[in-house]
Design a protein around this motif. Structure first.
Motif, PDB file in Angstrom:
ATOM      1  N   LEU A  63      46.398  42.768  62.089  1.00 30.08           N
ATOM      2  CA  LEU A  63      47.725  42.998  61.532  1.00 30.08           C
ATOM      3  C   LEU A  63      47.868  42.320  60.175  1.00 30.08           C
ATOM      4  N   MET A  64      47.278  41.144  60.012  1.00 31.88           N
ATOM      5  CA  MET A  64      47.364  40.442  58.726  1.00 31.88           C
ATOM      6  C   MET A  64      46.717  41.275  57.619  1.00 31.88           C
ATOM      7  N   TYR A  65      45.524  41.784  57.866  1.00 34.31           N
ATOM      8  CA  TYR A  65      44.845  42.621  56.868  1.00 34.31           C
ATOM      9  C   TYR A  65      45.710  43.821  56.523  1.00 34.31           C
ATOM     10  N   LYS A  66      46.235  44.457  57.541  1.00 35.63           N
ATOM     11  CA  LYS A  66      47.028  45.669  57.311  1.00 35.63           C
ATOM     12  C   LYS A  66      48.327  45.371  56.575  1.00 35.63           C
ATOM     13  N   MET A  67      48.966  44.254  56.874  1.00 37.15           N
ATOM     14  CA  MET A  67      50.198  43.905  56.163  1.00 37.15           C
ATOM     15  C   MET A  67      49.910  43.539  54.703  1.00 37.15           C
ATOM     16  N   CYS A  68      48.814  42.883  54.470  1.00 38.75           N
ATOM     17  CA  CYS A  68      48.482  42.492  53.097  1.00 38.75           C
ATOM     18  C   CYS A  68      47.981  43.669  52.270  1.00 38.75           C
ATOM     19  N   TYR A  69      47.202  44.554  52.880  1.00 31.50           N
ATOM     20  CA  TYR A  69      46.533  45.595  52.104  1.00 31.50           C
ATOM     21  C   TYR A  69      47.085  47.009  52.322  1.00 31.50           C
ATOM     22  N   TYR A  70      48.193  47.152  53.021  1.00 29.87           N
ATOM     23  CA  TYR A  70      48.796  48.469  53.191  1.00 29.87           C
ATOM     24  C   TYR A  70      49.095  49.082  51.817  1.00 29.87           C
ATOM     25  N   ARG A  71      48.586  50.251  51.553  1.00 33.73           N
ATOM     26  CA  ARG A  71      48.709  51.009  50.301  1.00 33.73           C
ATOM     27  C   ARG A  71      48.024  50.332  49.114  1.00 33.73           C
ATOM     28  N   PHE A  72      47.337  49.232  49.337  1.00 35.74           N
ATOM     29  CA  PHE A  72      46.656  48.521  48.252  1.00 35.74           C
ATOM     30  C   PHE A  72      45.495  49.346  47.701  1.00 35.74           C
ATOM     31  N   GLY A  73      44.929  50.197  48.512  1.00 33.39           N
ATOM     32  CA  GLY A  73      43.844  51.071  48.061  1.00 33.39           C
ATOM     33  C   GLY A  73      44.287  52.091  47.040  1.00 33.39           C
ATOM     34  N   GLU A  74      45.583  52.254  46.835  1.00 37.36           N
ATOM     35  CA  GLU A  74      46.133  53.173  45.832  1.00 37.36           C
ATOM     36  C   GLU A  74      46.346  52.484  44.487  1.00 37.36           C
ATOM     37  N   VAL A  75      46.171  51.166  44.442  1.00 38.27           N
ATOM     38  CA  VAL A  75      46.551  50.371  43.275  1.00 38.27           C
ATOM     39  C   VAL A  75      45.334  50.001  42.436  1.00 38.27           C
ATOM     40  N   SER A  76      45.490  50.155  41.129  1.00 44.60           N
ATOM     41  CA  SER A  76      44.472  49.701  40.193  1.00 44.60           C
ATOM     42  C   SER A  76      44.892  48.322  39.692  1.00 44.60           C
ATOM     43  N   THR A  77      44.060  47.322  39.941  1.00 40.97           N
ATOM     44  CA  THR A  77      44.411  45.950  39.578  1.00 40.97           C
ATOM     45  C   THR A  77      43.643  45.437  38.366  1.00 40.97           C
ATOM     46  N   GLU A  78      42.542  46.085  38.039  1.00 37.15           N
ATOM     47  CA  GLU A  78      41.720  45.602  36.927  1.00 37.15           C
ATOM     48  C   GLU A  78      40.969  46.783  36.323  1.00 37.15           C
ATOM     49  N   GLN A  79      41.016  46.862  34.994  1.00 35.81           N
ATOM     50  CA  GLN A  79      40.338  47.955  34.304  1.00 35.81           C
ATOM     51  C   GLN A  79      38.845  47.914  34.591  1.00 35.81           C
ATOM     52  N   GLY A  80      38.296  49.076  34.887  1.00 37.80           N
ATOM     53  CA  GLY A  80      36.869  49.183  35.160  1.00 37.80           C
ATOM     54  C   GLY A  80      36.498  48.903  36.607  1.00 37.80           C
ATOM     55  N   LYS A  81      37.466  48.556  37.430  1.00 39.69           N
ATOM     56  CA  LYS A  81      37.224  48.295  38.849  1.00 39.69           C
ATOM     57  C   LYS A  81      37.869  49.398  39.666  1.00 39.69           C
ATOM     58  N   PRO A  82      37.360  49.640  40.865  1.00 37.49           N
ATOM     59  CA  PRO A  82      37.951  50.692  41.707  1.00 37.49           C
ATOM     60  C   PRO A  82      39.347  50.302  42.195  1.00 37.49           C
ATOM     61  N   THR A  83      40.097  51.290  42.641  1.00 37.63           N
ATOM     62  CA  THR A  83      41.388  50.976  43.249  1.00 37.63           C
ATOM     63  C   THR A  83      41.135  50.086  44.462  1.00 37.63           C
ATOM     64  N   GLY A  84      42.116  49.254  44.773  1.00 42.46           N
ATOM     65  CA  GLY A  84      41.955  48.339  45.894  1.00 42.46           C
ATOM     66  C   GLY A  84      41.076  47.140  45.568  1.00 42.46           C
ATOM     67  N   TRP A  85      40.947  46.815  44.302  1.00 43.63           N
ATOM     68  CA  TRP A  85      40.123  45.670  43.903  1.00 43.63           C
ATOM     69  C   TRP A  85      40.920  44.378  44.078  1.00 43.63           C
ATOM     70  N   ASP A  86      40.428  43.490  44.928  1.00 41.81           N
ATOM     71  CA  ASP A  86      41.038  42.188  45.169  1.00 41.81           C
ATOM     72  C   ASP A  86      40.437  41.215  44.162  1.00 41.81           C
ATOM     73  N   ARG A  87      41.225  40.821  43.197  1.00 38.56           N
ATOM     74  CA  ARG A  87      40.738  39.985  42.095  1.00 38.56           C
ATOM     75  C   ARG A  87      40.460  38.554  42.531  1.00 38.56           C
ATOM     76  N   VAL A  88      41.117  38.073  43.563  1.00 41.07           N
ATOM     77  CA  VAL A  88      40.866  36.708  44.036  1.00 41.07           C
ATOM     78  C   VAL A  88      39.490  36.623  44.688  1.00 41.07           C
ATOM     79  N   ARG A  89      39.161  37.600  45.518  1.00 43.64           N
ATOM     80  CA  ARG A  89      37.903  37.582  46.252  1.00 43.64           C
ATOM     81  C   ARG A  89      36.797  38.383  45.566  1.00 43.64           C
ATOM     82  N   ASN A  90      37.105  39.032  44.436  1.00 43.38           N
ATOM     83  CA  ASN A  90      36.132  39.867  43.714  1.00 43.38           C
ATOM     84  C   ASN A  90      35.472  40.874  44.640  1.00 43.38           C
TER      85      ASN A  90
END
Length: 128
Positions: A63-90
């Protein structure tokens, strides 16, 4: 009045809920009611704490993963990286395509630092 739950996920902060999640697992597993919760279940097969495609199924389905990452796969967080890129954990999150069964998103702040979920009414919950 419905019940609300909050998750904090930030692609810029090391103090987010995913970083604290192992402590929640350890504490829950140390109780009689949670003795079935085992910390190693949340590590990858190589023994690492990951959120990418190599993360364990327990992690991807938590549930924690799902609450944190729900719809996160649709988001671009860093240029040149795929959608759903978690910048803290690379890492590119490994589970991008899922729905919530018992929760619905009530609010997400502009940069998703705060996300609030509402518990669905019984008749609107998934059947899984």
């Amino acid at each position: 009045i419905g019940q609300l739950s909050e998750a904090v996920v930030s692609t810029q902060s090391t103090g987010d809920d995913i970083n604290k999640f192992l402590w929640m697992i350890r504490i829950a597993g140390s109780t009689p009611e949670g003795e079935h919760i085992k910390e190693p279940d949340y590590y990858s097969s190589s023994g690492e704490y990951k959120v990418d495609k190599d993360a364990s199924s327990a992690m991807h389905n938590s549930l924690m993963y799902k609450m944190c990452y729900y719809r996160f796969g649709e988001v671009s967080t860093e240029q040149g990286k795929p959608t759903g890129w978690d910048r803290v954990r690379n890492q590119e999150i490994g589970n991008k395509d899922f729905e919530l069964d018992v929760l619905e998103e009530a609010f997400s702040s502009e940069h998703w630092i705060v996300r609030i979920y509402k518990v669905k009414d019984l008749d609107n919950r998934g059947t899984k």
